[in-house]
Write an enzyme that holds these catalytic residues in place. Structure first.
Site, PDB file in Angstrom:
ATOM      1  N   GLY A 239       0.758  -1.242   0.000  1.00 38.07           N
ATOM      2  CA  GLY A 239       0.000   0.000   0.000  1.00 38.07           C
ATOM      3  C   GLY A 239       0.783   1.284   0.000  1.00 38.07           C
ATOM      4  O   GLY A 239       0.196   2.360  -0.184  1.00 38.07           O
ATOM      5  N   PRO A 275       4.227  -5.164  -1.036  1.00 38.91           N
ATOM      6  CA  PRO A 275       4.199  -3.929  -1.819  1.00 38.91           C
ATOM      7  C   PRO A 275       4.144  -4.204  -3.324  1.00 38.91           C
ATOM      8  O   PRO A 275       4.760  -5.154  -3.811  1.00 38.91           O
ATOM      9  CB  PRO A 275       5.539  -3.263  -1.465  1.00 38.91           C
ATOM     10  CG  PRO A 275       6.434  -4.390  -1.081  1.00 38.91           C
ATOM     11  CD  PRO A 275       5.583  -5.509  -0.568  1.00 38.91           C
ATOM     12  N   GLY A 276       3.406  -3.386  -4.031  1.00 36.08           N
ATOM     13  CA  GLY A 276       3.350  -3.496  -5.491  1.00 36.08           C
ATOM     14  C   GLY A 276       3.736  -2.180  -6.135  1.00 36.08           C
ATOM     15  O   GLY A 276       4.821  -2.019  -6.691  1.00 36.08           O
ATOM     16  N   ARG A 277       2.854  -1.189  -5.976  1.00 37.58           N
ATOM     17  CA  ARG A 277       3.016   0.109  -6.631  1.00 37.58           C
ATOM     18  C   ARG A 277       4.373   0.754  -6.355  1.00 37.58           C
ATOM     19  O   ARG A 277       5.016   1.288  -7.254  1.00 37.58           O
ATOM     20  CB  ARG A 277       1.909   1.048  -6.141  1.00 37.58           C
ATOM     21  CG  ARG A 277       1.853   2.367  -6.875  1.00 37.58           C
ATOM     22  CD  ARG A 277       0.923   3.364  -6.168  1.00 37.58           C
ATOM     23  NE  ARG A 277      -0.324   2.803  -5.752  1.00 37.58           N
ATOM     24  CZ  ARG A 277      -1.463   2.884  -6.440  1.00 37.58           C
ATOM     25  NH1 ARG A 277      -1.492   3.517  -7.587  1.00 37.58           N
ATOM     26  NH2 ARG A 277      -2.578   2.339  -5.966  1.00 37.58           N
ATOM     27  N   ARG A 313      -6.318   4.416 -15.329  1.00 34.66           N
ATOM     28  CA  ARG A 313      -6.307   5.084 -14.026  1.00 34.66           C
ATOM     29  C   ARG A 313      -6.915   6.495 -14.057  1.00 34.66           C
ATOM     30  O   ARG A 313      -7.697   6.828 -13.175  1.00 34.66           O
ATOM     31  CB  ARG A 313      -4.893   5.122 -13.421  1.00 34.66           C
ATOM     32  CG  ARG A 313      -4.269   3.721 -13.239  1.00 34.66           C
ATOM     33  CD  ARG A 313      -3.035   3.713 -12.370  1.00 34.66           C
ATOM     34  NE  ARG A 313      -3.372   3.942 -10.985  1.00 34.66           N
ATOM     35  CZ  ARG A 313      -3.250   5.079 -10.374  1.00 34.66           C
ATOM     36  NH1 ARG A 313      -2.731   6.122 -10.996  1.00 34.66           N
ATOM     37  NH2 ARG A 313      -3.624   5.212  -9.119  1.00 34.66           N
ATOM     38  N   TYR A 317     -10.065   6.481 -11.620  1.00 34.37           N
ATOM     39  CA  TYR A 317      -9.855   7.070 -10.284  1.00 34.37           C
ATOM     40  C   TYR A 317      -9.598   8.573 -10.355  1.00 34.37           C
ATOM     41  O   TYR A 317      -9.109   9.141  -9.377  1.00 34.37           O
ATOM     42  CB  TYR A 317      -8.635   6.443  -9.591  1.00 34.37           C
ATOM     43  CG  TYR A 317      -8.510   4.954  -9.684  1.00 34.37           C
ATOM     44  CD1 TYR A 317      -9.352   4.123  -8.943  1.00 34.37           C
ATOM     45  CD2 TYR A 317      -7.534   4.380 -10.481  1.00 34.37           C
ATOM     46  CE1 TYR A 317      -9.208   2.743  -9.030  1.00 34.37           C
ATOM     47  CE2 TYR A 317      -7.391   2.999 -10.563  1.00 34.37           C
ATOM     48  CZ  TYR A 317      -8.245   2.194  -9.836  1.00 34.37           C
ATOM     49  OH  TYR A 317      -8.101   0.833  -9.916  1.00 34.37           O
ATOM     50  N   CYS A 343     -13.970   5.783 -28.008  1.00 44.76           N
ATOM     51  CA  CYS A 343     -15.227   6.546 -28.131  1.00 44.76           C
ATOM     52  C   CYS A 343     -15.936   6.678 -26.795  1.00 44.76           C
ATOM     53  O   CYS A 343     -16.998   6.069 -26.575  1.00 44.76           O
ATOM     54  CB  CYS A 343     -16.113   5.873 -29.156  1.00 44.76           C
ATOM     55  SG  CYS A 343     -15.311   5.871 -30.751  1.00 44.76           S
ATOM     56  N   TYR A 372      -0.203  -0.915 -12.123  1.00 45.64           N
ATOM     57  CA  TYR A 372      -1.630  -0.831 -12.455  1.00 45.64           C
ATOM     58  C   TYR A 372      -1.851  -0.123 -13.798  1.00 45.64           C
ATOM     59  O   TYR A 372      -2.836   0.574 -13.989  1.00 45.64           O
ATOM     60  CB  TYR A 372      -2.416  -0.158 -11.320  1.00 45.64           C
ATOM     61  CG  TYR A 372      -2.196  -0.852  -9.993  1.00 45.64           C
ATOM     62  CD1 TYR A 372      -2.691  -2.129  -9.766  1.00 45.64           C
ATOM     63  CD2 TYR A 372      -1.435  -0.252  -8.981  1.00 45.64           C
ATOM     64  CE1 TYR A 372      -2.459  -2.793  -8.569  1.00 45.64           C
ATOM     65  CE2 TYR A 372      -1.192  -0.909  -7.781  1.00 45.64           C
ATOM     66  CZ  TYR A 372      -1.710  -2.175  -7.581  1.00 45.64           C
ATOM     67  OH  TYR A 372      -1.478  -2.828  -6.406  1.00 45.64           O
TER      68      TYR A 372
END
Ligand code: LLP
Length: 414
Positions: A239, A275-277, A313, A317, A343, A372
């Site tokens: 996170g 952890p990823g991001r 993204r 978001y 479109c 992501y």
């Protein structure tokens, strides 16, 4: 260190000019710096110091084989959420004994595959899931290691769609019910309750809610241990956020982990994190080419060849991604919307953004797109998915070919 920087007005990823990649590999193309990915991973490793730990990279952030292989070779573990992610990790040579399996809806075939592979632990999110893992482990003639994912009911202070640690969210079990669940679950003879896990959300810019969750989890572990449960590890989730805007600063991995370690000290617990991001996000850009410019009313549009199907993204978001021209100019700047060919009015990569004057044929880099990005891309509007490139010091290579029209109809029957 930011791998994306100008040299003599040309934007580079490490030692490779992005214009060279675009000329050869075409656009849209995701470009990642191997060095930045490894540096970010190693910051986690170094920060733990003497605290026993496993850094389980969250595959969902970017599951491309070459990236998984890079991290596997550096010694990383993996956090997976599907049978598909398990398959990817094994294909990339990841160590099954360092895999944690998270997710609220694991299916029987997925659990079976994970038991066959011999993963480290299931992070379980409900009592019916425990019962299913128990039954399947029985058939395999083994005991499966499990950790309940508890929902500590803290506000992660992030976007509503990626906040997971409140009771209203679908994730985990209420921390207040956890003790009773561990008590009841003792009846499952094929399960070994060795851990407790939690994850409160993503893109967290502030360590406080995480530390609050850690305190609550450690408190639960103390209570479980005093009842005789042999809890050996605490999985504290992922996170940690990254800076998307130039004025933001990326939270410091070392100080975040140091705060965790201070709480874990002398407890005889193995720490796990997911952890990823923060490992792949800042290491990647999405390269795109300007197709057209147009003005309607008082709006200026820069129409590019990447779209919401490539990077969802901003549409999903309202996320901000910095956009840099691949060739820096002194020209005038203007306020534009950077939009793709899909479109939908929601197909934008930036809105009301001040950008240097760019012309058709110019290349742009959409920054901080390593996490992501590709993983959330789709074939919407029958658009083949982008290519992916890995920069390794002075050289680069395609790690995923651009999809073709044939790929678009593969598996279909007329
Ligand atoms: N562990 C669990 C159980 C998770 O659900 C997640 C992310 C992670 C670890 C990794 O979190 P990270 O370190 O990457 O923040 N698509 C969204 C992000 C969704 C995150 C979902 N879970 C986005 O583009 O912002």
């Amino acid at each position: 260190m930011n791998p994306i920087a100008y040299r003599d007005r040309a934007l580079f990823c490490d030692n490779v000019a992005l214009a060279d990649i675009a000329a050869d590999a075409g656009t849209p193309t995701y470009v990642y710096s191997a060095q930045a990915i490894l540096e970010n991973y190693r910051s986690y490793e170094a920060a733990f110091g003497a605290q026993p730990h496993t850094v389980c990279y969250a595959v969902k952030a970017n599951g491309t084989l070459a990236i998984l292989k890079l991290l596997a070779q550096a010694g990383a573990g993996f956090d997976i959420v599907s049978g598909g992610e398990l398959y990817r990790v094994l294909q990339a040579g990841g160590d099954p004994k360092k895999i944690v399996f998270s997710g609220v809806g694991k299916t029987a075939p997925e659990i079976d595959a994970a038991l066959t592979a011999g993963i480290f632990v299931f992070n379980c999110e409900s009592e019916p899931e425990l019962a299913l893992i128990d039954a399947l482990a029985h058939r395999h003639g083994i005991q499966a290691r499990v950790a309940m994912r508890v929902n500590p009911d803290v506000d992660a202070a992030t976007h509503a769609y990626i906040s997971t640690g409140r009771l209203a969210h679908k994730f985990g079990v209420d921390i207040a019910d956890a003790e009773a669940i561990y008590d009841r679950a003792c009846q499952h003879e094929n399960l070994r309750f060795e851990g407790v896990s939690c994850h409160i959300g993503s893109q967290l810019m502030n360590p406080e809610p995480v530390m609050e969750a850690v305190d609550r989890v450690l408190n639960l572990i103390d209570r479980l241990r005093s009842k005789g449960f042999d809890i050996r590890h605490a999985d504290l989730g992922g996170g940690l956020g990254v800076a998307y805007k130039p004025e933001e600063s990326t939270p410091d991995i070392s100080s975040f982990i140091a705060q965790m370690c201070a709480r874990l000290k002398d407890r005889g617990l193995h720490a796990m994190i997911e952890p990823g991001r923060s490992i792949v996000g800042p290491a990647g850009v999405l390269l795109t080419r300007v197709l057209y410019r147009k003005t309607t009313g008082d709006k200026n549009f820069v129409i590019v060849d990447a779209a919401m199907n490539d990077l969802i993204r901003p549409a999903l978001y309202s996320a901000y991604h910095e956009i840099l021209p691949v060739r820096e100019t002194n020209g005038q700047r203007s306020i534009v919307d950077v939009v793709g060919p899909v479109c939908e009015t929601g197909d934008f990569l930036a809105k009301d953004r001040e950008l240097a004057e760019v012309m058709p044929g110019d290349m742009l880099a959409i920054c901080t797109a390593g996490a992501y990005g590709f993983v959330q891309s789709s074939n919407y509007n029958a658009r083949p998915r982008a290519a992916e490139v890995l920069v390794e010091e002075n050289s680069w290579r395609v790690i995923r070919k651009r999809e073709t029209n044939e790929d678009l109809v593969r598996g279909e029957v007329e």
